[in-house]
Design a protein around this motif. Sequence first.
Motif, mmCIF file in Angstrom:
data_model
loop_
_atom_site.group_PDB
_atom_site.id
_atom_site.type_symbol
_atom_site.label_atom_id
_atom_site.label_comp_id
_atom_site.label_asym_id
_atom_site.label_seq_id
_atom_site.Cartn_x
_atom_site.Cartn_y
_atom_site.Cartn_z
ATOM 1 N N THR A 1 6.728 45.373 -3.745
ATOM 2 C CA THR A 1 5.666 45.402 -3.142
ATOM 3 C C THR A 1 5.070 46.722 -3.104
ATOM 4 O OG1 THR A 1 6.019 43.531 -1.732
ATOM 5 C CG2 THR A 1 4.337 45.213 -0.894
ATOM 6 N N HIS A 2 3.769 46.735 -3.478
ATOM 7 C CA HIS A 2 3.050 48.188 -3.649
ATOM 8 C C HIS A 2 1.849 48.087 -2.493
ATOM 9 C CE1 HIS A 2 4.696 50.228 -7.189
ATOM 10 N NE2 HIS A 2 5.006 48.872 -7.526
ATOM 11 N N ALA A 3 1.725 49.135 -1.717
ATOM 12 C CA ALA A 3 0.719 48.858 -0.602
ATOM 13 C C ALA A 3 0.505 50.160 -0.283
ATOM 14 C CB ALA A 3 1.337 48.251 0.624
ATOM 15 N N THR A 4 -0.795 50.317 0.624
ATOM 16 C CA THR A 4 -1.517 51.528 1.196
ATOM 17 C C THR A 4 -2.290 51.248 1.929
ATOM 18 O OG1 THR A 4 -2.320 53.546 0.438
ATOM 19 C CG2 THR A 4 -3.277 51.758 -0.668
ATOM 20 N N GLN A 5 -2.810 52.241 2.623
ATOM 21 C CA GLN A 5 -3.723 51.979 3.780
ATOM 22 C C GLN A 5 -4.493 53.220 3.916
ATOM 23 O OE1 GLN A 5 -2.676 51.699 7.989
ATOM 24 N NE2 GLN A 5 -4.450 50.395 8.455
ATOM 25 N N ALA A 6 -5.879 53.172 3.670
ATOM 26 C CA ALA A 6 -6.724 54.292 3.963
ATOM 27 C C ALA A 6 -8.343 53.862 4.142
ATOM 28 C CB ALA A 6 -6.739 54.943 2.503
ATOM 29 N N HIS A 7 -8.878 54.736 4.837
ATOM 30 C CA HIS A 7 -10.098 54.508 5.371
ATOM 31 C C HIS A 7 -10.197 53.313 6.443
ATOM 32 C CE1 HIS A 7 -12.978 57.572 3.981
ATOM 33 N NE2 HIS A 7 -12.034 57.851 2.886
ATOM 34 N N GLY A 8 -8.974 53.005 6.938
ATOM 35 C CA GLY A 8 -8.868 51.735 7.577
ATOM 36 C C GLY A 8 -8.817 50.442 6.878
ATOM 37 N N VAL A 9 -8.555 50.516 5.773
ATOM 38 C CA VAL A 9 -8.656 49.254 4.838
ATOM 39 C C VAL A 9 -7.193 49.261 4.197
ATOM 40 C CG1 VAL A 9 -9.226 48.112 2.854
ATOM 41 C CG2 VAL A 9 -10.887 49.121 4.300
ATOM 42 N N SER A 10 -6.398 48.393 4.167
ATOM 43 C CA SER A 10 -4.980 48.243 3.828
ATOM 44 C C SER A 10 -5.204 47.235 2.432
ATOM 45 C CB SER A 10 -4.102 47.624 4.479
ATOM 46 O OG SER A 10 -4.211 46.460 5.011
ATOM 47 N N VAL A 11 -4.442 47.850 1.234
ATOM 48 C CA VAL A 11 -4.357 46.768 0.107
ATOM 49 C C VAL A 11 -2.759 46.749 -0.204
ATOM 50 C CG1 VAL A 11 -4.943 46.635 -2.467
ATOM 51 C CG2 VAL A 11 -6.608 48.054 -0.847
ATOM 52 N N SER A 12 -2.386 45.436 -0.821
ATOM 53 C CA SER A 12 -1.013 45.326 -1.330
ATOM 54 C C SER A 12 -1.100 44.478 -2.173
ATOM 55 C CB SER A 12 0.007 44.850 -0.010
ATOM 56 O OG SER A 12 -0.194 43.645 0.262
ATOM 57 N N LEU A 13 -0.055 44.631 -3.128
ATOM 58 C CA LEU A 13 0.269 43.902 -4.302
ATOM 59 C C LEU A 13 1.972 43.485 -4.008
ATOM 60 C CD1 LEU A 13 -1.570 45.346 -7.560
ATOM 61 C CD2 LEU A 13 -2.287 43.542 -6.014
ATOM 62 N N THR A 14 2.062 42.254 -4.397
ATOM 63 C CA THR A 14 3.532 41.749 -4.372
ATOM 64 C C THR A 14 3.834 40.711 -5.413
ATOM 65 O OG1 THR A 14 3.736 41.889 -1.990
ATOM 66 C CG2 THR A 14 5.614 40.571 -3.163
ATOM 67 N N GLN A 15 4.613 41.151 -6.367
ATOM 68 C CA GLN A 15 4.527 40.339 -7.644
ATOM 69 C C GLN A 15 5.121 38.817 -7.432
ATOM 70 O OE1 GLN A 15 6.834 41.926 -10.965
ATOM 71 N NE2 GLN A 15 6.117 39.946 -12.182
ATOM 72 N N LEU A 16 4.562 37.959 -7.782
ATOM 73 C CA LEU A 16 5.165 36.620 -7.899
ATOM 74 C C LEU A 16 5.718 36.424 -9.256
ATOM 75 C CD1 LEU A 16 2.076 34.764 -6.327
ATOM 76 C CD2 LEU A 16 4.129 35.289 -5.330
ATOM 77 N N LEU A 17 7.061 36.206 -9.287
ATOM 78 C CA LEU A 17 7.604 36.077 -10.482
ATOM 79 C C LEU A 17 7.222 34.737 -11.173
ATOM 80 C CD1 LEU A 17 11.249 37.106 -9.507
ATOM 81 C CD2 LEU A 17 9.463 38.657 -10.359
ATOM 82 N N PRO A 18 7.208 35.095 -12.742
ATOM 83 C CA PRO A 18 6.599 33.748 -13.393
ATOM 84 C C PRO A 18 7.345 32.366 -12.991
ATOM 85 C CG PRO A 18 7.211 35.507 -14.967
ATOM 86 C CD PRO A 18 7.643 36.095 -13.423
ATOM 87 N N ASP A 19 8.699 32.320 -12.653
ATOM 88 C CA ASP A 19 9.277 31.098 -12.315
ATOM 89 C C ASP A 19 8.409 30.328 -10.965
ATOM 90 O OD1 ASP A 19 10.590 30.239 -14.347
ATOM 91 O OD2 ASP A 19 12.495 31.279 -13.634
ATOM 92 N N GLN A 20 8.328 31.435 -10.017
ATOM 93 C CA GLN A 20 7.796 31.397 -8.789
ATOM 94 C C GLN A 20 6.193 30.429 -9.164
ATOM 95 O OE1 GLN A 20 8.189 34.938 -7.106
ATOM 96 N NE2 GLN A 20 9.274 34.124 -5.280
ATOM 97 N N VAL A 21 5.514 31.253 -9.781
ATOM 98 C CA VAL A 21 4.056 30.736 -10.188
ATOM 99 C C VAL A 21 4.012 29.397 -10.793
ATOM 100 C CG1 VAL A 21 2.113 31.230 -11.349
ATOM 101 C CG2 VAL A 21 3.576 33.189 -10.368
ATOM 102 N N ARG A 22 4.973 29.133 -11.903
ATOM 103 C CA ARG A 22 5.157 28.029 -12.247
ATOM 104 C C ARG A 22 5.480 26.968 -11.523
ATOM 105 N NH1 ARG A 22 8.556 31.174 -16.098
ATOM 106 N NH2 ARG A 22 7.499 31.472 -17.814
ATOM 107 N N ALA A 23 6.474 27.056 -10.531
ATOM 108 C CA ALA A 23 6.799 26.084 -9.625
ATOM 109 C C ALA A 23 5.615 25.673 -8.709
ATOM 110 C CB ALA A 23 8.085 26.588 -8.766
ATOM 111 N N PHE A 24 4.989 26.573 -8.321
ATOM 112 C CA PHE A 24 3.569 26.369 -7.308
ATOM 113 C C PHE A 24 2.905 25.517 -8.065
ATOM 114 C CE2 PHE A 24 -0.363 27.449 -5.604
ATOM 115 C CZ PHE A 24 -0.088 27.404 -4.151
ATOM 116 N N TYR A 25 2.426 25.903 -9.405
ATOM 117 C CA TYR A 25 1.344 25.002 -9.900
ATOM 118 C C TYR A 25 1.867 23.746 -10.587
ATOM 119 C CZ TYR A 25 -1.678 28.675 -9.187
ATOM 120 O OH TYR A 25 -2.670 29.496 -8.176
ATOM 121 N N VAL A 26 2.937 23.695 -10.964
ATOM 122 C CA VAL A 26 3.519 22.288 -11.510
ATOM 123 C C VAL A 26 3.664 21.331 -10.207
ATOM 124 C CG1 VAL A 26 5.826 21.234 -11.938
ATOM 125 C CG2 VAL A 26 5.078 23.163 -13.363
ATOM 126 N N ALA A 27 3.809 21.995 -9.011
ATOM 127 C CA ALA A 27 4.052 21.195 -7.938
ATOM 128 C C ALA A 27 2.708 20.591 -7.516
ATOM 129 C CB ALA A 27 4.656 21.792 -6.549
#
Lengths: 204, 191
Positions: free
Chosen positions: A52-78
């Motif tokens: 997870t990459h994250a930061t906060q500045a100017h009162g706004v926070s942004v984060s990215l957490t990778q969803l691994l390919p198998d997690q993404v596949r499972a979500f959409y196959v379901a």
Amino acid sequence: MRLILQTGPSGAHSCRLPVRHAATAAAVVAVLGAAPIGAEPVRVDPETGAATHATQAHGVSVSLTQLLPDQVRAFYVARGFDLADADVFADACVYMTVLRNDTAPGEIDFRLSDWEVRHNEEVRPLPPLDDWLAQWTARGVPDSARLAFRWAQFPSEQTYAPGEWNQGMLATGLPPGSRFDLIARWRIADQTYEGTLDDVRCTD
Amino acid sequence: MCVAPIDRIRAGLSVLPALLLCIGTLGAVGTVGAADLPPLSHRLTLIEDPAAAPPLRLEDIEGVEHDLADLKGRLVLVNFWATWCPPCRREMPSMERLYQQFKERGLTVLAVDVGEDMDTVFAFTGQLDPAPTFPLLLDTDSQAAQDWGVKGLPTSFVVDPEGRVIIRAVGGTEFDAAAAVDQLVPFLPKP
């Protein structure tokens, strides 16, 4: 993360400050407490390695957490995707993305079409939602599955008052194993702000 | 931990247990604890120029039709959500607590599931504590969400007794937090 205050008209394209104004901008940024922050992941899953990459500045926070390919596949196959169709998206380096207006001095507006990915010295836009949806239509993905896909994505555009936020999937369109910088942009009143998450690695 | 079930999919084996694990953790990804989840908001956004609420007439998971137009005189919390949406799941118990606290004073909650079917929503409700007792409406084609200008889930609106949208909440919200309650109470119908 680097946060850069930009100026420009209220149109779709804002411009970086000219060099002669850089010192002024730096001073403004410093006054607002948005000094550059390191790019190390704030969290790494000990089992999967997803960071997870994250930061906060100017009162706004942004984060990215990778969803691994198998997690993404499972979500959409379901949700009705064929495995081959789910593979297409799963291999596009997908991240659970959170953008939040914590304490910005007013509402923030963003459009994903203003965000960019820097990879191998090239800067490119993120794949638009409409392109994904058109691809699913062409591949015969069922309506219900396309609907699930649409709503699971990070919003293409949004306005957040202080306290408001969203969480959703964001695909960079890069191949697994890529390292990239994400350049996120948002506006407050007539000013554009830019935050960069540096050296994000897409685990394959 | 989200278990990768692709080998099971390819082998034609049951993937339900693994999928349930994955669906339950997709928002947090992996083994991160509750402390690592994005915090729910404790405040609501007051709308400066309230306008009439868009129409909302949908069936709930028991087949009963609900029409927002029939709720004039009550304060209505309209919540757009989906079962797979982590912050939607996290905020729902707070909506139930809010509903229990203020339903006798004129609060109605309508939770509109976007894009899913009755079986999916019904199966989900048993996982919540407290389980929702307010209506769970089905917006299976997401037309209502679009009519209301929803761009991401969850998004909630508060409709005042005159039928105007007076409050918005984009993103997961702790609706029974003191700050949120303080914003809602002044708009409850007068006894």
